[in-house]
Design a protein around this motif. Structure first.
Motif, mmCIF file in Angstrom:
data_model
loop_
_atom_site.group_PDB
_atom_site.id
_atom_site.type_symbol
_atom_site.label_atom_id
_atom_site.label_comp_id
_atom_site.label_asym_id
_atom_site.label_seq_id
_atom_site.Cartn_x
_atom_site.Cartn_y
_atom_site.Cartn_z
ATOM 1 N N ASP A 1 -6.954 -9.091 -6.769
ATOM 2 C CA ASP A 1 -5.584 -8.772 -7.198
ATOM 3 C C ASP A 1 -4.839 -10.056 -7.567
ATOM 4 O OD1 ASP A 1 -6.011 -6.129 -6.421
ATOM 5 O OD2 ASP A 1 -5.008 -6.364 -4.474
ATOM 6 N N GLN B 1 -1.115 -10.754 7.152
ATOM 7 C CA GLN B 1 -1.981 -10.898 5.979
ATOM 8 C C GLN B 1 -2.398 -12.341 5.713
ATOM 9 O OE1 GLN B 1 -3.251 -8.289 4.101
ATOM 10 N NE2 GLN B 1 -2.353 -7.088 5.752
ATOM 11 N N TYR C 1 -12.301 -4.954 1.589
ATOM 12 C CA TYR C 1 -10.863 -4.919 1.277
ATOM 13 C C TYR C 1 -10.296 -6.308 0.932
ATOM 14 C CZ TYR C 1 -5.975 -4.096 3.028
ATOM 15 O OH TYR C 1 -4.621 -4.022 3.206
ATOM 16 N N GLN D 1 0.819 -1.208 0.000
ATOM 17 C CA GLN D 1 0.000 0.000 0.000
ATOM 18 C C GLN D 1 0.857 1.263 0.000
ATOM 19 O OE1 GLN D 1 -3.473 0.418 2.407
ATOM 20 N NE2 GLN D 1 -3.335 -1.691 3.121
HETATM 21 N N1 TRP Z 1 -3.303 -6.092 2.147
HETATM 22 C C1 TRP Z 1 -1.892 -6.092 1.876
HETATM 23 C C2 TRP Z 1 -1.170 -5.329 3.001
HETATM 24 O O1 TRP Z 1 -1.698 -4.383 3.548
HETATM 25 C C3 TRP Z 1 -1.580 -5.427 0.566
HETATM 26 C C4 TRP Z 1 -2.153 -6.198 -0.587
HETATM 27 C C5 TRP Z 1 -3.163 -5.822 -1.386
HETATM 28 C C6 TRP Z 1 -1.701 -7.457 -1.055
HETATM 29 N N2 TRP Z 1 -3.389 -6.758 -2.357
HETATM 30 C C7 TRP Z 1 -2.523 -7.778 -2.165
HETATM 31 C C8 TRP Z 1 -0.711 -8.348 -0.619
HETATM 32 C C9 TRP Z 1 -2.358 -8.970 -2.854
HETATM 33 C C10 TRP Z 1 -0.558 -9.541 -1.317
HETATM 34 C C11 TRP Z 1 -1.388 -9.846 -2.420
HETATM 35 O O2 TRP Z 1 -0.049 -5.655 3.293
#
Ligand code: TRP
Length: 334
Positions: free
Chosen positions: A137, A152, A130, A13
């Motif tokens: 993604d 995560q 989120y 981010q």
């Molecule tokens: N949520 C993750 C963080 O804050 C960032 C992130 C967004 C992410 N999309 C992702 C990490 C896809 C790995 C894969 O660290």
């Protein structure tokens, strides 16, 4: 799972200057992984706006994260680095996932509970969904491996649940179940002021964290002022575990030296903190100094950064768009 080509996806981010925790817990691994895998690394600006952002700060943070990836050694020519909002497939797939994912699943997410706190009725809907965007993604690239910090892990499990439910609901074997890649000692780099809290960009004390843009003297002085105690460095892992600040310093140094923390502990047990701090400061300067210089070079060359971003958008879209087209067919949009 063998039908899926191995591919790494991860995101960071753009919510402020990157710190040592981002580097040791994520970006350093990104660099290692590119030796073995095809890698897609994303600056997740759409995740950033799940909480309020100042637009001009967001704009400069996006470039700073991009520059940090490159300065730390991500090979933007061989791999893909890009900005999430520049590839609409992420939002398009996340809408489908909003309809696959369950409210009960999202309600269980500890990060959401922590961030929303007592304010649950008043946080953005984006903050709640989120993890669905995060699943989009990863799965827009049919990625099989996801390097993340251990905070995560739960989100990644949710991505697997979404992939699995989609496959079941539509009777397909379309999405792989992406696996977390969680590394080494310093995946949890803690605050230098409080060894029980994660190093974080939102901590009010600047002395709690080391930034990739910190000057050498600043790094040394932050390490020197790191919280410790008046005893000597313990000798057993058990004693170390009861001293979170000491454990953190040992872990960080081990990660810098690519060593096991028990090995590092052995070299410092019975010694004064000042010796450990001196070596840690030196190691950090050695790692961060070249990165900081390269970040500055890149940020002074905005044209090059914007070229890198457009190439990234093209390369990422070339993978995600055909996958999204298949998903549209499976869902019945086409
Ligand atoms: N949520 C993750 C963080 O804050 C960032 C992130 C967004 C992410 N999309 C992702 C990490 C896809 C790995 C894969 O660290």
């Amino acid at each position: 799972m063998t039908k899926f080509q191995q591919r790494v996806f991860s995101g960071v981010q753009p919510t402020g200057a990157l710190h040592l925790g981002n580097y040791l817990g994520a970006i350093k691994n990104f660099v290692e992984l590119q030796k073995k895998y095809e890698c897609v690394y994303c600056v997740v600006d759409q995740h950033a706006i799940t909480v309020d952002q100042n637009p001009s700060e967001l704009r400069s943070n996006i470039l700073e994260v991009l520059a940090s990836f490159i300065a730390a050694g991500v090979d933007y020519k061989k791999q893909i680095i890009f900005q999430q909002s520049s590839v609409p497939a992420h939002s398009q797939l996340s809408w489908i996932f909003n309809c696959v994912s369950r409210i009960g699943w999202l309600n269980r997410m500890t990060q959401f509970k922590d961030k929303a706190g007592k304010n649950r009725e008043n946080v953005s809907v984006g903050l709640m969904v989120y993890p669905n965007l995060m699943a989009a993604d990863i799965l827009a690239y049919l990625a099989t491996h996801v390097p993340v910090g251990d905070d995560q892990k739960q989100h990644l499990e949710l991505s697997r649940d979404i992939a699995q439910k989609f496959n079941n609901d539509f009777g397909v074997d379309f999405f792989p179940l992406p696996e977390p890649l969680i590394y080494g000692n310093a995946t949890r780099v803690m605050s230098l002021r409080d060894g029980t809290k994660k190093m974080s960009k939102s901590d009010p004390s600047e002395f709690s964290r080391i930034l990739l843009t910190d000057e050498d003297e600043v790094i040394i002085s932050k390490v020197r002022k790191a919280k410790s105690d008046s005893e000597l460095i313990p000798s057993s892992t058990e004693d170390l575990n009861s001293k979170p600040e000491c454990l953190n310093l040992i872990n960080i140094l081990s990660a810098c030296l690519n060593k096991d923390s028990s090995e590092t502990l052995r070299s410092y047990s019975g010694k004064e903190y000042s010796i450990l701090k001196k070596d840690l400061g030196d190691s950090l300067v050695q790692i961060i100094s070249p990165i900081r210089k390269e970040i500055h070079n890149l940020l002074n060359n905005k044209d090059e950064l914007s070229n890198i971003l457009s190439t990234g958008t093209e390369k990422a879209s070339a993978i995600a768009n055909p996958i999204l087209a298949d998903i549209y067919k499976i869902v019945g949009f086409k």
